[in-house]
Design an enzyme around this catalytic site. Structure first.
Site, PDB file in Angstrom:
ATOM      1  N   CYS A  66       0.850  -1.202   0.000  1.00 31.79           N
ATOM      2  CA  CYS A  66       0.000   0.000   0.000  1.00 31.79           C
ATOM      3  C   CYS A  66       0.885   1.252   0.000  1.00 31.79           C
ATOM      4  CB  CYS A  66      -0.917  -0.047   1.218  1.00 31.79           C
ATOM      5  SG  CYS A  66      -1.694   1.506   1.659  1.00 31.79           S
ATOM      6  N   CYS A  69       0.023   4.047   2.476  1.00 25.74           N
ATOM      7  CA  CYS A  69       0.351   3.659   3.858  1.00 25.74           C
ATOM      8  C   CYS A  69       1.764   4.111   4.222  1.00 25.74           C
ATOM      9  CB  CYS A  69       0.257   2.141   4.036  1.00 25.74           C
ATOM     10  SG  CYS A  69      -1.417   1.491   3.845  1.00 25.74           S
TER      11      CYS A  69
END
Ligand SMILES: [Zn+2]
Length: 141
Positions: A66, A69
């Site tokens: 991700c 993230c």
């Protein structure tokens, strides 16, 4: 099994402290008693223990694939440093803890969930700037 707890370097004197999950009190440096930033990585087996704390717990649901993230995680760690003694950060890799992700109804990450006294108090989805994170968190501390 990995040894329980997380090594946290004291921001004041540099001593490395092993910080274990505890439902009472907040971690302090064993040498100079400075409040330690409480930032831990949880796994599926330690999550419930880690979110049981005397201060609000901010859970960072993330995954290695991700991209956003990776932008949020350093900001979350900064919140943990700025609020040492008042906030605990628990980072959870959702790929390794899918049952917990399902329990919290995680549909997209990054997802931040604020937990007080074991229950969800608020959540914030997506990558947002530090100022917005601070504003979101402030009323909960
Ligand atoms: Zn210290």
């Amino acid at each position: 099994m990995a040894p329980q707890g997380t090594i946290v370097a004291c921001p004041n004197c540099g001593t490395k402290n092993r910080v274990r999950p505890t439902p009472t009190g907040v971690p302090r440096c064993s040498v100079c008693q400075t409040l330690l930033p409480w930032i831990v990585d949880a796994g599926a087996d330690t999550f419930d223990q880690e979110i049981t704390a005397s201060v609000p717990v901010l859970v960072d649901f993330w995954a290695p694939w991700c991209g956003p993230c990776r932008m949020v995680s350093p900001l979350v760690e900064r919140l943990g440093q700025e609020n040492a003694g008042h906030l605990k950060i628990v980072k959870l890799n959702v790929d390794e803890a899918q049952a917990i992700a399902a329990r919290y109804g995680v549909q997209g990450i990054p997802l931040l969930v604020l937990i007080r006294n074991g229950s969800e108090a608020d959540r914030l989805v997506g990558a947002v700037p530090l100022e917005r994170l601070q504003a979101w968190l402030a009323p909960h501390l």
